[in-house]
Design an enzyme around this catalytic site. Structure first.
Site, short mmCIF file in Angstrom:
data_model
loop_
_atom_site.label_atom_id
_atom_site.label_comp_id
_atom_site.label_asym_id
_atom_site.label_seq_id
_atom_site.Cartn_x
_atom_site.Cartn_y
_atom_site.Cartn_z
N LYS A 57 0.84 -1.21 0.00
CA LYS A 57 0.00 0.00 0.00
C LYS A 57 0.86 1.25 0.00
O LYS A 57 0.60 2.20 -0.76
CB LYS A 57 -0.91 -0.01 1.23
CG LYS A 57 -1.95 -1.11 1.23
CD LYS A 57 -2.72 -1.13 2.54
CE LYS A 57 -3.70 -2.28 2.62
NZ LYS A 57 -4.43 -2.32 3.90
N CYS A 81 -0.53 0.72 6.33
CA CYS A 81 -0.82 -0.21 7.43
C CYS A 81 -1.77 -1.30 6.94
O CYS A 81 -2.56 -1.09 6.01
CB CYS A 81 -1.49 0.50 8.61
SG CYS A 81 -0.52 1.81 9.37
N ASP A 82 -1.69 -2.44 7.60
CA ASP A 82 -2.67 -3.49 7.34
C ASP A 82 -2.87 -4.30 8.61
O ASP A 82 -1.90 -4.69 9.25
CB ASP A 82 -2.23 -4.42 6.21
CG ASP A 82 -3.36 -5.34 5.79
OD1 ASP A 82 -4.19 -4.92 4.97
OD2 ASP A 82 -3.41 -6.48 6.29
N SER A 83 -4.13 -4.53 8.98
CA SER A 83 -4.44 -5.25 10.21
C SER A 83 -5.22 -6.51 9.93
O SER A 83 -6.09 -6.53 9.05
CB SER A 83 -5.28 -4.37 11.15
OG SER A 83 -4.58 -3.21 11.54
N GLY A 118 0.63 -4.60 10.39
CA GLY A 118 1.86 -4.30 9.69
C GLY A 118 1.95 -2.81 9.40
O GLY A 118 0.94 -2.17 9.10
#
Length: 214
Positions: A57, A81-83, A118
């Protein structure tokens, strides 16, 4: 002045940054998250999965910004970010449908799971990426046991369909979280302590981003 670009459409992440003194520029990436995850080698660990999604991203948005005409003093940090929720050894993203959300909650209720997020920070100076820092945060979430009426009413709001793990800490889902072990901002989707360290790694002190608030 250094500006922070948030590579996410998440209003929760934007709210966390605003409450912490930063008004980010929002640029949404065009990354196909499922395709990125599917392309990772078999056996890639949960932390590496969310980090690679966050990196994809951030790089997508950085590439778009690099294609624009930068000002002579352009200095940006792009944050991706990635959750996902890690429960019983499986990563869970957004459920998208009521049926999946219900199944997730039947597994989560009265249980605990790790919300892994992340983070990727890119320094972009005059259109060129000059530094990158990545890492992952993990916070353990202990879930309560909503009764059937509460659970069906919550799912009917649509909120759990749109968020990682089918719950929020800062929204209606907060009623059903007994406690957390770790950083609450990370559960919302962007961990401030970790982000501060990553910003330092690319040469940007967080106070530098508070310029409009001092």
């Amino acid at each position: 002045m250094t500006r922070l670009v948030l590579a996410s459409a998440s209003p929760a992440r934007r709210s966390v940054l605003r409450a912490a003194g930063i008004d980010p520029v929002v640029r949404v990436s065009d990354v196909d998250e499922d395709a990125v995850a599917a392309a990772l080698p078999a056996g890639t660990g949960p932390r590496d999965v969310v980090v690679e999604l966050a990196r994809a991203k951030a790089r997508s948005v950085a590439a778009a910004l690099a294609g624009e005409t930068p000002g002579p003093d352009a200095d940006l940090v792009v944050v991706g970010c990635d959750s996902m929720l890690l429960i019983d050894g499986e990563l869970q993203g957004k459920p998208h449908t009521p049926e999946v959300a219900l199944a997730r909650w039947e597994a989560m209720a009265g249980n605990h799971a790790d919300l892994v997020t992340g983070h990727c920070v890119l320094r972009l100076q005059e259109g060129v990426v000059t530094a990158e820092a990545i890492d992952c945060s993990a916070t353990t979430v202990h879930f309560g046991k909503p009764d059937p009426d509460e659970l069906h009413a919550y799912i009917a709001t649509g909120e759990p369909l749109r968020v990682a793990g089918a719950f929020t800490l800062d929204g209606m889902g907060g009623w059903f979280v007994d406690r957390i072990d770790g950083d609450p901002s990370s559960v919302v989707g962007i961990g401030l302590p970790l982000l501060r360290r990553l910003l330092q790694e690319v040469g940007v002190g967080v106070a530098r981003l508070w310029a409009d608030h001092t």
